[in-house]
Design an enzyme around this catalytic site. Structure first.
Site, PDB file in Angstrom:
ATOM      1  N   ILE A  72       0.843  -1.196   0.000  1.00  0.00           N
ATOM      2  CA  ILE A  72       0.000   0.000   0.000  1.00  0.00           C
ATOM      3  C   ILE A  72       0.879   1.245   0.000  1.00  0.00           C
ATOM      4  O   ILE A  72       1.756   1.390   0.853  1.00  0.00           O
ATOM      5  CB  ILE A  72      -0.907   0.019   1.251  1.00  0.00           C
ATOM      6  CG1 ILE A  72      -1.704  -1.287   1.351  1.00  0.00           C
ATOM      7  CG2 ILE A  72      -1.816   1.244   1.239  1.00  0.00           C
ATOM      8  CD1 ILE A  72      -2.270  -1.559   2.735  1.00  0.00           C
ATOM      9  N   CYS A  73       0.629   2.127  -0.920  1.00  0.00           N
ATOM     10  CA  CYS A  73       1.352   3.392  -0.989  1.00  0.00           C
ATOM     11  C   CYS A  73       0.543   4.426  -0.196  1.00  0.00           C
ATOM     12  O   CYS A  73      -0.336   5.096  -0.730  1.00  0.00           O
ATOM     13  CB  CYS A  73       1.516   3.810  -2.445  1.00  0.00           C
ATOM     14  SG  CYS A  73       2.503   5.297  -2.657  1.00  0.00           S
ATOM     15  N   LEU A  74       0.819   4.488   1.103  1.00  0.00           N
ATOM     16  CA  LEU A  74       0.133   5.411   2.010  1.00  0.00           C
ATOM     17  C   LEU A  74       1.168   5.896   3.014  1.00  0.00           C
ATOM     18  O   LEU A  74       1.714   5.097   3.780  1.00  0.00           O
ATOM     19  CB  LEU A  74      -1.027   4.693   2.711  1.00  0.00           C
ATOM     20  CG  LEU A  74      -1.856   5.524   3.687  1.00  0.00           C
ATOM     21  CD1 LEU A  74      -2.583   6.663   2.965  1.00  0.00           C
ATOM     22  CD2 LEU A  74      -2.852   4.640   4.423  1.00  0.00           C
TER      23      LEU A  74
END
Length: 158
Positions: free
Chosen positions: A95-97
């Site tokens: 997840i790109c968060l």
């Protein structure tokens, strides 16, 4: 711990914090999330349902949250084991968060991470993988931890 041979045992501070978060979760779970029962405090499996009236309505996803030895001073590793099609979620579940990486704060909890992920999903309007999905996944073979990845947060609108 079974299944966590590469992980170091939780520090006393981490174990106490997680026990507190687990108790709070059991009393007030975030809406739409269900933690699957397990004996392993260091690895949580969390089911999540797509929010009604979003492009994920009726869909079911699963997160795996692994807590490091020095949680909450260090962010947990959070991945989708059943990843949705989303511009910030890779096909390997990473997840790109930013709050999972350089913007992590010890004030964040599993519940606040879940709420952020739900918001990220609910505000999305296009079911697609990140543009660099294939290259990223190829570079992450051998089960590489997403926290070892140098993320380039190319879109802060989601």
């Amino acid at each position: 711990m079974a299944g966590s041979s590469q992980q170091k045992a939780l520090s006393r501070i981490a174990a106490n914090r997680l026990q507190k978060e687990l108790t709070e979760w059991q009393l007030h779970p975030p809406t739409g999330f269900n933690r699957k029962p397990t004996d392993d405090l260091q690895r949580w499996i969390i089911a999540l349902d797509g929010v009604p009236d979003t492009i994920y309505a009726g869909e079911h996803f699963e997160l795996q949250v692994e807590f490091p030895e020095h949680y909450p001073m260090e962010a947990p590793q959070v991945i989708f084991t059943k990843p949705p099609l989303h511009p910030h979620i890779y096909s390997n579940g990473h997840i790109c968060l930013d709050i999972l990486y350089e913007a992590w704060s010890p004030a964040l909890t599993v519940s606040s991470i879940c709420i952020s992920l739900l918001s990220m999903l609910s505000s999305n309007t296009v079911k697609e993988r990140p543009p660099d999905n294939d290259r990223y996944v190829r570079n992450c073979k051998n089960g590489r931890n997403p926290k070892d990845t140098k993320w380039w947060f190319h879109d802060d609108k989601v």
